[in-house]
Scaffold this active site. Structure first.
Site, PDB file in Angstrom:
ATOM      1  N   LEU A 199     -31.521 -51.551  19.746  1.00 33.01           N
ATOM      2  CA  LEU A 199     -31.286 -52.988  19.805  1.00 33.01           C
ATOM      3  C   LEU A 199     -30.702 -53.475  18.485  1.00 33.01           C
ATOM      4  O   LEU A 199     -30.830 -52.803  17.459  1.00 33.01           O
ATOM      5  CB  LEU A 199     -32.606 -53.701  20.123  1.00 33.01           C
ATOM      6  CG  LEU A 199     -33.260 -53.265  21.447  1.00 33.01           C
ATOM      7  CD1 LEU A 199     -34.638 -53.892  21.605  1.00 33.01           C
ATOM      8  CD2 LEU A 199     -32.369 -53.618  22.629  1.00 33.01           C
ATOM      9  N   PRO A 200     -30.064 -54.658  18.479  1.00 34.95           N
ATOM     10  CA  PRO A 200     -29.284 -55.060  17.302  1.00 34.95           C
ATOM     11  C   PRO A 200     -30.080 -55.432  16.070  1.00 34.95           C
ATOM     12  O   PRO A 200     -29.585 -55.301  14.954  1.00 34.95           O
ATOM     13  CB  PRO A 200     -28.457 -56.250  17.803  1.00 34.95           C
ATOM     14  CG  PRO A 200     -29.175 -56.751  19.005  1.00 34.95           C
ATOM     15  CD  PRO A 200     -29.817 -55.548  19.616  1.00 34.95           C
TER      16      PRO A 200
ATOM     17  N   LYS B 160     -31.538 -47.048   5.897  1.00 33.26           N
ATOM     18  CA  LYS B 160     -30.333 -47.341   6.684  1.00 33.26           C
ATOM     19  C   LYS B 160     -29.622 -48.570   6.144  1.00 33.26           C
ATOM     20  O   LYS B 160     -28.385 -48.596   6.032  1.00 33.26           O
ATOM     21  CB  LYS B 160     -30.712 -47.554   8.156  1.00 33.26           C
ATOM     22  CG  LYS B 160     -29.552 -48.033   9.052  1.00 33.26           C
ATOM     23  CD  LYS B 160     -28.410 -47.032   9.094  1.00 33.26           C
ATOM     24  CE  LYS B 160     -27.181 -47.575   9.798  1.00 33.26           C
ATOM     25  NZ  LYS B 160     -27.380 -47.831  11.226  1.00 33.26           N
TER      26      LYS B 160
ATOM     27  N   LYS C  38     -25.131 -57.911   8.603  1.00 32.07           N
ATOM     28  CA  LYS C  38     -26.576 -58.071   8.779  1.00 32.07           C
ATOM     29  C   LYS C  38     -27.334 -57.005   7.997  1.00 32.07           C
ATOM     30  O   LYS C  38     -28.326 -57.299   7.308  1.00 32.07           O
ATOM     31  CB  LYS C  38     -26.906 -58.000  10.264  1.00 32.07           C
ATOM     32  CG  LYS C  38     -28.362 -58.223  10.616  1.00 32.07           C
ATOM     33  CD  LYS C  38     -29.095 -56.953  10.934  1.00 32.07           C
ATOM     34  CE  LYS C  38     -28.489 -56.123  12.017  1.00 32.07           C
ATOM     35  NZ  LYS C  38     -29.233 -54.859  12.210  1.00 32.07           N
TER      36      LYS C  38
END
Length: 326
Positions: free
Chosen positions: A73-74, A178, A247
């Protein structure tokens, strides 16, 4: 000699450009995979079963009776909405392992892992790097955050998806790394693009520059992969959105702020990517940062030209001060 790993029942949430090929690889490895995506168009596109994934109409259907639930999911908000807001976490079988393989916020991942334990299930993070091609080929790099026991349980599935799985620490550690990786990647791409566009303006051939740089100290994933594969041919089709990159960059600089670590270059890179996001289409690929740089250069040239013309118009005409014949 041990036999093959038993097939798992996997609920897979998020069947986008990365999730669909990842779910397909798990199905091809013999696992029973039930997939769900919130976008009806995505579900319809995958409903033919060619990926080997059973596409269902709700997240609850996807996770029902699953041994493992994979989330692609984002962001953390989408993860929280699925597990907490929609109440899925209370519907999972005791002992179910949830693997968040998207790019979530490290602190929120730690909180969610603790909440999962309270519901009798287990949550670890295992975000990936390697793009859509890596997802298709099963060559992703996977940064795993969780316990040794969780990694052992997830290992057979992660090995199907990636060629390199590294246990980087407890819950949230994978998501932290990440985000930091993507901050480095985005900054590499920005400075690489500025340098190559400068060389091109000087008359150098971009492909020739890349050939030389890739044998030199300036090489990076941007010079070795992104520019040759996605920029030179003007495809700009890496499959990873510019706004998702931004993001992750913000997550990384937020982590720097929370730990009291200076991030002057990181903050500057975020500001430039924010400007690009404001000018490019909402669905722009992250490699389109190059287009923004090109357009910025053209705008600067036009502005300089316009300013020069304006200066010329403002300059007073030459008027002779000498008197005429008497």
């Amino acid at each position: 000699m041990t036999g093959p790993e038993p097939a798992a029942v996997i609920g897979f949430l998020g069947l986008g450009s990365m999730g669909a090929p990842m779910a397909g690889r798990l199905a091809a490895a013999g696992h029973q995979v039930r997939g769900y995506d919130t976008a009806p168009g995505t579900r319809a596109r995958l409903a033919d079963g060619k990926h080997g994934v059973e596409v269902v109409d709700s997240a609850e259907q996807a996770v029902r009776g699953a041994d493992t639930v994979v989330l692609m999911l984002p962001d953390s908000t989408a993860v929280d909405r699925a597990l907490l807001g929609d109440g899925l976490i209370s519907r999972l079988e005791p002992g179910t392992l949830v693997i968040d393989m998207g790019s979530s916020e490290p602190a929120r991942t730690r909180e969610l892992a603790a909440s999962a334990t309270g519901h009798g299930v287990s949550l670890m993070d295992a975000p990936v790097s390697g793009g859509v091609l890596g997802a298709r080929q099963g060559t992703l790099t996977i940064m795993a955050g969780g316990t040794e026991e969780q990694l052992a349980q997830a290992g057979p599935l992660l090995d199907v998806l990636g060629s390199k799985v590294t246990h980087v620490g407890p819950a949230g550690a994978g998501h932290a790394l990440k985000s930091l990786n993507n901050l480095m990647s985005a900054t590499h791409l920005l400075i690489t693009s500025e340098a190559l566009l400068t060389g091109a303006a000087f008359g150098l051939d971009p492909a020739t520059m890349l050939e030389a740089v890739n044998g030199s100290s300036g090489r990076s994933g941007s010079t070795e992969v992104k520019w040759p594969r996605f920029v030179l041919g003007r495809g700009f089709d890496s499959g990873f959105a510019l706004r998702l990159m931004l993001k992750d960059m913000r997550t990384a600089t937020g982590l720097a702020a929370a730990t009291g670590t200076p991030s002057v270059l990181g903050e500057a890179a975020v500001a430039l990517w924010e400007r690009a996001a404001g000018r490019l289409p909402i669905d722009a690929d992250h490699t389109e940062i190059v287009r923004w740089l090109e357009e910025s250069r053209e705008s600067a040239e036009q502005e300089a030209h316009d300013n020069a013309e304006a200066d010329e118009l403002r300059r007073p005409a030459n008027v002779s001060t000498e008197g005429g014949p008497s």
